[in-house]
Design an enzyme around this catalytic site. Sequence first.
Site, PDB file in Angstrom:
ATOM      1  CE  LYS A  88      -4.395   1.037   2.178  1.00  0.00           C
ATOM      2  NZ  LYS A  88      -5.153   0.951   3.431  1.00  0.00           N
TER       3      LYS A  88
HETATM    4  C1  E4P Z   1      -8.554   1.996   3.466  1.00  0.00           C
HETATM    5  O1  E4P Z   1      -7.800   1.332   2.809  1.00  0.00           O
HETATM    6  C2  E4P Z   1      -8.093   2.852   4.581  1.00  0.00           C
HETATM    7  O2  E4P Z   1      -7.137   2.123   5.299  1.00  0.00           O
HETATM    8  C3  E4P Z   1      -9.147   3.249   5.571  1.00  0.00           C
HETATM    9  O3  E4P Z   1     -10.409   2.848   5.151  1.00  0.00           O
HETATM   10  C4  E4P Z   1      -9.056   4.719   5.946  1.00  0.00           C
HETATM   11  O4  E4P Z   1     -10.146   5.044   6.751  1.00  0.00           O
HETATM   12  P1  E4P Z   1     -10.251   6.287   7.710  1.00  0.00           P
HETATM   13  O5  E4P Z   1     -10.644   7.487   6.909  1.00  0.00           O
HETATM   14  O6  E4P Z   1     -11.335   5.890   8.670  1.00  0.00           O
HETATM   15  O7  E4P Z   1      -8.922   6.472   8.404  1.00  0.00           O
END
Ligand code: E4P
Length: 219
Positions: A86
């Site tokens: 990622k």
């Molecule tokens: C997705 O891949 C992200 O890790 C995650 O959904 C981010 O979410 P948040 O806005 O609640 O931090």
Amino acid sequence: MAIFLDSSDPKEIQDLFAWGCLSGVTTNPLIIAKEQPDAVLSDVVKAILAVSWGDVSVELTTENEKDMLVEAEEYCAYDPKRIVIKVPMSEHGLRVVHALTKKGVKTNVTCLMAMNQAYLAALAGATYVSIFSGRVRDMGYDVRPVIAATRDVIDREELDAKIIVGSMRHIMDVNEALEAGAHVPTITPPILRKMVWNPRTETTIEEFNSAWRNRGKKK
Ligand code: E4P
């Protein structure tokens, strides 16, 4: 279509994968810092791999290109077929995605708020592009046109990237992401559990069970 679980908690992951509806896991440094503040990252990743199947996205924590590539190599070694690196969206990030793509490593470009960012990530070779529903909405914008425009350009130009929509706050965010063209909503455990539940389902099941328990009894 698929659903990923947005969590780093091996107990939750094991429990929810047993439903048979999930086909991957996404994590990020914030989720891991909140859920397991004292854990060693490599242990967390190995534990997630052990209790799930499918792609597991692990986010890079280093911030320069050289270190990011070394960090990516370390995670890939845990399970080259299932680990997805990622990569936060940035100029460095795109270069890292391009380099990893050339090596056959799967990538998930994250923290995306706009179609133009997702388009660049898809062109660089990203396996997944992650649009952040809740965070787009926090800025006062509707995320549905962002998802729909990203899906349009990916389909029209026959790019390989799949759209993950994360940062879900409510069940409706999941429904709207799917309707707008997301390939994969990534859902937190509390929202996933809420998706099962419906008050009319509960009362209907209770009506059936009660009829069965009381069968043959005179009213
Ligand atoms: C997705 O891949 C992200 O890790 C995650 O959904 C981010 O979410 P948040 O806005 O609640 O931090």
